[in-house]
Design a protein around this motif. Structure first.
Motif, PDB file in Angstrom:
ATOM      1  N   ILE A 132       1.946  15.747 -14.213  1.00 58.79           N
ATOM      2  CA  ILE A 132       1.782  15.421 -12.798  1.00 58.79           C
ATOM      3  C   ILE A 132       0.992  14.138 -12.628  1.00 58.79           C
ATOM      4  CG2 ILE A 132      -0.300  16.786 -12.413  1.00 58.79           C
ATOM      5  CD1 ILE A 132       0.918  17.486  -9.657  1.00 58.79           C
ATOM      6  N   GLY A 133       0.067  13.875 -13.577  1.00 60.23           N
ATOM      7  CA  GLY A 133      -0.661  12.618 -13.517  1.00 60.23           C
ATOM      8  C   GLY A 133       0.272  11.428 -13.632  1.00 60.23           C
ATOM      9  N   SER A 134       1.201  11.513 -14.582  1.00 60.16           N
ATOM     10  CA  SER A 134       2.146  10.419 -14.764  1.00 60.16           C
ATOM     11  C   SER A 134       3.103  10.326 -13.596  1.00 60.16           C
ATOM     12  CB  SER A 134       2.926  10.608 -16.071  1.00 60.16           C
ATOM     13  OG  SER A 134       3.697  11.796 -16.034  1.00 60.16           O
ATOM     14  N   VAL A 135       3.470  11.471 -12.999  1.00 61.73           N
ATOM     15  CA  VAL A 135       4.333  11.470 -11.820  1.00 61.73           C
ATOM     16  C   VAL A 135       3.640  10.769 -10.669  1.00 61.73           C
ATOM     17  CG1 VAL A 135       5.384  12.920 -10.038  1.00 61.73           C
ATOM     18  CG2 VAL A 135       5.629  13.539 -12.444  1.00 61.73           C
ATOM     19  N   ALA A 136       2.364  11.109 -10.441  1.00 62.51           N
ATOM     20  CA  ALA A 136       1.612  10.483  -9.342  1.00 62.51           C
ATOM     21  C   ALA A 136       1.520   8.981  -9.533  1.00 62.51           C
ATOM     22  CB  ALA A 136       0.212  11.096  -9.262  1.00 62.51           C
ATOM     23  N   GLY A 137       1.250   8.545 -10.762  1.00 60.23           N
ATOM     24  CA  GLY A 137       1.163   7.122 -11.031  1.00 60.23           C
ATOM     25  C   GLY A 137       2.478   6.407 -10.775  1.00 60.23           C
ATOM     26  N   LYS A 138       3.574   7.044 -11.153  1.00 61.68           N
ATOM     27  CA  LYS A 138       4.884   6.419 -10.955  1.00 61.68           C
ATOM     28  C   LYS A 138       5.241   6.371  -9.476  1.00 61.68           C
ATOM     29  CE  LYS A 138       9.547   6.280 -12.801  1.00 61.68           C
ATOM     30  NZ  LYS A 138      10.523   6.856 -13.747  1.00 61.68           N
ATOM     31  N   VAL A 139       4.883   7.449  -8.740  1.00 62.58           N
ATOM     32  CA  VAL A 139       5.131   7.455  -7.297  1.00 62.58           C
ATOM     33  C   VAL A 139       4.404   6.287  -6.643  1.00 62.58           C
ATOM     34  CG1 VAL A 139       4.685   8.695  -5.141  1.00 62.58           C
ATOM     35  CG2 VAL A 139       5.622   9.920  -7.102  1.00 62.58           C
ATOM     36  N   CYS A 140       3.147   6.068  -7.046  1.00 62.17           N
ATOM     37  CA  CYS A 140       2.365   4.952  -6.491  1.00 62.17           C
ATOM     38  C   CYS A 140       3.044   3.609  -6.751  1.00 62.17           C
ATOM     39  CB  CYS A 140       0.966   4.938  -7.096  1.00 62.17           C
ATOM     40  SG  CYS A 140      -0.126   6.224  -6.466  1.00 62.17           S
ATOM     41  N   SER A 141       3.661   3.482  -7.917  1.00 60.22           N
ATOM     42  CA  SER A 141       4.221   2.184  -8.296  1.00 60.22           C
ATOM     43  C   SER A 141       5.593   1.913  -7.697  1.00 60.22           C
ATOM     44  CB  SER A 141       4.302   2.088  -9.826  1.00 60.22           C
ATOM     45  OG  SER A 141       5.222   3.035 -10.343  1.00 60.22           O
ATOM     46  N   ILE A 142       6.385   2.975  -7.419  1.00 56.33           N
ATOM     47  CA  ILE A 142       7.757   2.732  -6.952  1.00 56.33           C
ATOM     48  C   ILE A 142       7.970   3.037  -5.478  1.00 56.33           C
ATOM     49  CG2 ILE A 142       8.660   3.220  -9.255  1.00 56.33           C
ATOM     50  CD1 ILE A 142       9.709   5.890  -8.225  1.00 56.33           C
ATOM     51  N   SER A 143       7.018   3.733  -4.842  1.00 53.67           N
ATOM     52  CA  SER A 143       7.219   4.137  -3.454  1.00 53.67           C
ATOM     53  C   SER A 143       7.053   2.960  -2.497  1.00 53.67           C
ATOM     54  CB  SER A 143       6.225   5.242  -3.081  1.00 53.67           C
ATOM     55  OG  SER A 143       6.310   5.542  -1.707  1.00 53.67           O
ATOM     56  N   ASN A 144       7.900   2.923  -1.480  1.00 54.23           N
ATOM     57  CA  ASN A 144       7.763   1.945  -0.403  1.00 54.23           C
ATOM     58  C   ASN A 144       6.930   2.498   0.746  1.00 54.23           C
ATOM     59  OD1 ASN A 144       9.411  -0.054  -1.618  1.00 54.23           O
ATOM     60  ND2 ASN A 144      11.233   1.087  -1.015  1.00 54.23           N
ATOM     61  N   ILE A 145       6.427   3.716   0.566  1.00 53.14           N
ATOM     62  CA  ILE A 145       5.657   4.426   1.590  1.00 53.14           C
ATOM     63  C   ILE A 145       4.229   4.579   1.100  1.00 53.14           C
ATOM     64  CG2 ILE A 145       5.441   6.655   2.794  1.00 53.14           C
ATOM     65  CD1 ILE A 145       8.532   6.858   2.485  1.00 53.14           C
ATOM     66  N   ASN A 146       3.268   4.593   2.029  1.00 53.24           N
ATOM     67  CA  ASN A 146       1.866   4.767   1.656  1.00 53.24           C
ATOM     68  C   ASN A 146       1.670   6.044   0.853  1.00 53.24           C
ATOM     69  OD1 ASN A 146       1.148   2.435   2.945  1.00 53.24           O
ATOM     70  ND2 ASN A 146       0.431   3.428   4.793  1.00 53.24           N
ATOM     71  N   VAL A 147       0.831   5.952  -0.191  1.00 51.76           N
ATOM     72  CA  VAL A 147       0.547   7.095  -1.057  1.00 51.76           C
ATOM     73  C   VAL A 147      -0.953   7.328  -1.094  1.00 51.76           C
ATOM     74  CG1 VAL A 147       0.741   8.061  -3.380  1.00 51.76           C
ATOM     75  CG2 VAL A 147       2.549   6.576  -2.499  1.00 51.76           C
ATOM     76  N   LEU A 148      -1.377   8.575  -0.853  1.00 53.46           N
ATOM     77  CA  LEU A 148      -2.785   8.954  -1.003  1.00 53.46           C
ATOM     78  C   LEU A 148      -2.901   9.790  -2.262  1.00 53.46           C
ATOM     79  CD1 LEU A 148      -5.709   9.233  -0.055  1.00 53.46           C
ATOM     80  CD2 LEU A 148      -5.021  11.191   1.311  1.00 53.46           C
ATOM     81  N   LEU A 149      -3.657   9.284  -3.235  1.00 49.18           N
ATOM     82  CA  LEU A 149      -3.808   9.951  -4.520  1.00 49.18           C
ATOM     83  C   LEU A 149      -5.097  10.765  -4.510  1.00 49.18           C
ATOM     84  CD1 LEU A 149      -2.259  10.025  -7.239  1.00 49.18           C
ATOM     85  CD2 LEU A 149      -3.804   8.239  -8.032  1.00 49.18           C
TER      86      LEU A 149
END
Length: 355
Positions: free
Chosen positions: A120-137
């Motif tokens: 899930i850590g790697s998923v969260a990091g990838k979401v942050c890098s590819i998402s065009n939408i704001n991400v709160l980690l």
């Protein structure tokens, strides 16, 4: 505040930390979408098709259980819907966010069970890098703060720390914006590094001011900006000599500490933009930057002005090309604010939002 927030879950204890943050950032008429992504195995030549199908069905059932368990964690007054999809987690999360018109993704940075800690850590990091939408980690520190909050005094203190942790995690969003600038301005690495360093410094300064200012959940605007502004301006006086910073926030009123953080960050970004662009190739007898935060009934009003060369003729605040205004727009949206930006003997910025 956000009207539609996506909350992915893998069923771990860590992902339940997202509930508090998502609830705090949701608008009154907003909606939470709880999402679980079910993985699917592909058939190997030595495996039986029937067994693979049964395993994949189990994954889907498990995902359905995850979203239902997460849904129960939210207050019954909050509108919560659930969704289960099949695919690669990070890509599926971003795809659902785009299709559902989500304004914010709230995701935990680490799971709690064995190998899922890394997954899930790697998923969260990838979401942050590819998402065009704001991400709160959401980080592990927030969990510890919540777990050890036992008395009223420590609750208030920990709330300030949790707000800092929450906003510090917004740094991942800022860094995502910076990564965009890096791709666009790859020929100026020193400028990018300076940009990252500057924002980390003011985030830390916000935390320090909040943490020493008061143990209450509310912050006195006049006292806060007097202390914060003096410290913040000191960061730039050496780099930008000859500029006079004027703080006219004289109204004696209190606002919630979770509002003061994005509000301060907006003013910071405006100052940084002024220092970077307002006086470039522009002569003025005395450089003056003015800020003022006031209250009119239940409305907070912000006024900011520099006496530089003003905004470009083709400037469009709703479709900015620079990093600073992109960040400002994201923070204004978080406060559900209304903004005007115009020229009048320099650049002027006005914002109003409901307290």
């Amino acid at each position: 505040m956000y009207k539609k927030i996506l909350v992915p879950t893998d069923g771990s204890e860590a992902s339940f930390k997202e509930v508090i943050s998502a609830s705090n950032l949701l608008a009154e008429d907003g909606e939470i979408i709880v999402l679980s992504v079910a993985k699917q195995l592909k058939q190997h030549p030595l495996q039986i098709k029937k067994d693979i199908k049964k395993t994949n069905e189990t994954f889907i059932e498990y995902a359905k259980e995850n979203v239902e368990e997460m849904k129960k964690k939210f207050d019954s007054n909050i509108k919560v819907s659930t969704k289960v999809v099949v695919g690669f987690p990070a890509e599926a999360i971003c795809d659902v966010a785009e299709k559902e018109g989500v304004e914010l993704i709230v995701i935990s940075s680490a799971g709690e069970r064995g190998f899922s800690k890394r997954i899930i850590g790697s998923v969260a990091g990838k979401v942050c890098s590819i998402s065009n939408i704001n991400v709160l980690l959401i980080s592990n520190e927030e969990k510890e703060l919540i777990k050890h909050s036992t008395t009223k005094k420590s609750d208030n203190k920990n709330k300030i720390n949790r707000d800092y942790t929450r906003f510090r995690n917004d740094l991942y969003v800022l860094l995502r914006f910076i990564s965009v600038e890096k791709r666009l301005n790859s020929d100026y690495p020193e400028e990018i590094i300076d940009s990252i360093e500057r924002r980390i410094k003011y985030l830390d300064l916000i935390y320090k001011t909040l943490n020493t200012h008061s143990e209450s959940e509310y912050v006195n605007v006049k006292e806060y900006f007097k202390k914060y502004s003096a410290n913040f301006y000191s960061l730039y006086k050496n780099k930008q000599p000859g500029i006079e910073f004027v703080n006219k926030s004289e109204d004696n009123f209190n606002i919630p500490d979770n509002i003061i953080t994005p509000l301060t960050a907006i003013i910071n970004e405006l100052i940084v933009n002024s220092l970077k662009f307002a006086y470039e190739d522009y002569d003025v007898e005395k450089k003056i930057i003015t800020e003022k935060v006031t209250k009119n009934k239940d409305i907070c009003e912000v006024f900011y002005k520099d006496n530089g060369k003003g905004l470009p003729d083709d400037f469009d605040k709703d479709n900015p090309t620079g990093l600073g205004w992109t960040i400002i727009n994201a923070l204004v949206k978080q406060l559900d604010g209304e903004v005007k930006a115009y020229n009048s003997d320099g650049m002027c910025f006005e914002m109003k939002f409901k307290l």
